[in-house]
Design a protein around this motif. Sequence first.
Motif, PDB file in Angstrom:
ATOM      1  N   PHE A   1      -3.503   2.090  -3.566  1.00  0.00           N
ATOM      2  CA  PHE A   1      -3.133   3.499  -3.526  1.00  0.00           C
ATOM      3  C   PHE A   1      -4.265   4.342  -2.954  1.00  0.00           C
ATOM      4  O   PHE A   1      -5.432   4.055  -3.198  1.00  0.00           O
ATOM      5  N   GLY A   2      -3.888   5.378  -2.214  1.00  0.00           N
ATOM      6  CA  GLY A   2      -4.874   6.290  -1.661  1.00  0.00           C
ATOM      7  C   GLY A   2      -4.445   7.730  -1.862  1.00  0.00           C
ATOM      8  O   GLY A   2      -3.249   8.027  -1.954  1.00  0.00           O
ATOM      9  N   PHE A   3      -5.437   8.591  -1.957  1.00  0.00           N
ATOM     10  CA  PHE A   3      -5.181  10.024  -2.066  1.00  0.00           C
ATOM     11  C   PHE A   3      -6.449  10.782  -1.703  1.00  0.00           C
ATOM     12  O   PHE A   3      -7.515  10.189  -1.529  1.00  0.00           O
ATOM     13  N   SER A   4      -6.324  12.090  -1.595  1.00  0.00           N
ATOM     14  CA  SER A   4      -7.459  12.909  -1.174  1.00  0.00           C
ATOM     15  C   SER A   4      -8.412  13.170  -2.335  1.00  0.00           C
ATOM     16  O   SER A   4      -8.017  13.204  -3.502  1.00  0.00           O
ATOM     17  N   MET A   5      -9.664  13.363  -1.996  1.00  0.00           N
ATOM     18  CA  MET A   5     -10.711  13.567  -2.992  1.00  0.00           C
ATOM     19  C   MET A   5     -10.443  14.749  -3.912  1.00  0.00           C
ATOM     20  O   MET A   5     -10.808  14.708  -5.081  1.00  0.00           O
ATOM     21  N   ASP A   6      -9.828  15.796  -3.390  1.00  0.00           N
ATOM     22  CA  ASP A   6      -9.621  16.979  -4.230  1.00  0.00           C
ATOM     23  C   ASP A   6      -8.515  16.770  -5.261  1.00  0.00           C
ATOM     24  O   ASP A   6      -8.259  17.648  -6.083  1.00  0.00           O
ATOM     25  N   GLN A   7      -7.889  15.612  -5.265  1.00  0.00           N
ATOM     26  CA  GLN A   7      -6.843  15.296  -6.241  1.00  0.00           C
ATOM     27  C   GLN A   7      -7.302  14.282  -7.297  1.00  0.00           C
ATOM     28  O   GLN A   7      -6.500  13.849  -8.127  1.00  0.00           O
TER      29      GLN A   7
ATOM     30  N   CYS B   1       0.803  -1.224   0.000  1.00  0.00           N
ATOM     31  CA  CYS B   1       0.000   0.000   0.000  1.00  0.00           C
ATOM     32  C   CYS B   1       0.836   1.273   0.000  1.00  0.00           C
ATOM     33  O   CYS B   1       1.931   1.303   0.554  1.00  0.00           O
ATOM     34  N   HIS B   2       0.264   2.317  -0.601  1.00  0.00           N
ATOM     35  CA  HIS B   2       0.903   3.632  -0.581  1.00  0.00           C
ATOM     36  C   HIS B   2      -0.171   4.709  -0.619  1.00  0.00           C
ATOM     37  O   HIS B   2      -1.117   4.612  -1.395  1.00  0.00           O
ATOM     38  N   THR B   3      -0.014   5.705   0.226  1.00  0.00           N
ATOM     39  CA  THR B   3      -0.909   6.857   0.149  1.00  0.00           C
ATOM     40  C   THR B   3      -0.126   8.087  -0.260  1.00  0.00           C
ATOM     41  O   THR B   3       0.989   8.312   0.208  1.00  0.00           O
ATOM     42  N   PHE B   4      -0.708   8.837  -1.165  1.00  0.00           N
ATOM     43  CA  PHE B   4      -0.116  10.099  -1.593  1.00  0.00           C
ATOM     44  C   PHE B   4      -0.550  11.239  -0.682  1.00  0.00           C
ATOM     45  O   PHE B   4      -0.003  12.325  -0.757  1.00  0.00           O
ATOM     46  N   GLY B   5      -1.543  10.964   0.169  1.00  0.00           N
ATOM     47  CA  GLY B   5      -2.059  12.015   1.042  1.00  0.00           C
ATOM     48  C   GLY B   5      -2.605  13.142   0.201  1.00  0.00           C
ATOM     49  O   GLY B   5      -3.432  12.931  -0.661  1.00  0.00           O
ATOM     50  N   ARG B   6      -2.098  14.328   0.425  1.00  0.00           N
ATOM     51  CA  ARG B   6      -2.551  15.486  -0.339  1.00  0.00           C
ATOM     52  C   ARG B   6      -1.532  15.911  -1.386  1.00  0.00           C
ATOM     53  O   ARG B   6      -1.718  16.895  -2.086  1.00  0.00           O
TER      54      ARG B   6
END
Length: 118
Positions: free
Chosen positions: A96-102, A72-77
Amino acid sequence: MTKILTGGVGKVEVTRAIAALGLDALDVIASSDIDAAMKLRAGQADYYIGTCHTGAGASLGVLVGLMGSAACHTFGRSVPDAAQIDTLLAEGKKVFGFSMDQIDTIAPLMARAIAARG
């Protein structure tokens, strides 16, 4: 065909953003996080893209618990470039994870990188 499951609060938006690219090599389906983890573990899906409001934890919480942090990897913001995504894919990251505004930026980058790996 490579199967990408999407989850989290922006799963419909991620699914639409990737589908709109018209990449024939990809099958993208909105899912729940638990169902996605089970399908990834069983080899019935290849990748998971999750979103939440911050991109920090909720986008991947269940997946990290069931798949392990190494997958797993998160880009955050932050917004990655294509080289960063390629490196993560080469390292075997599947979740993978990231914020909705991206979504409009990262979802197409992710989809194109995954499709290129064919």
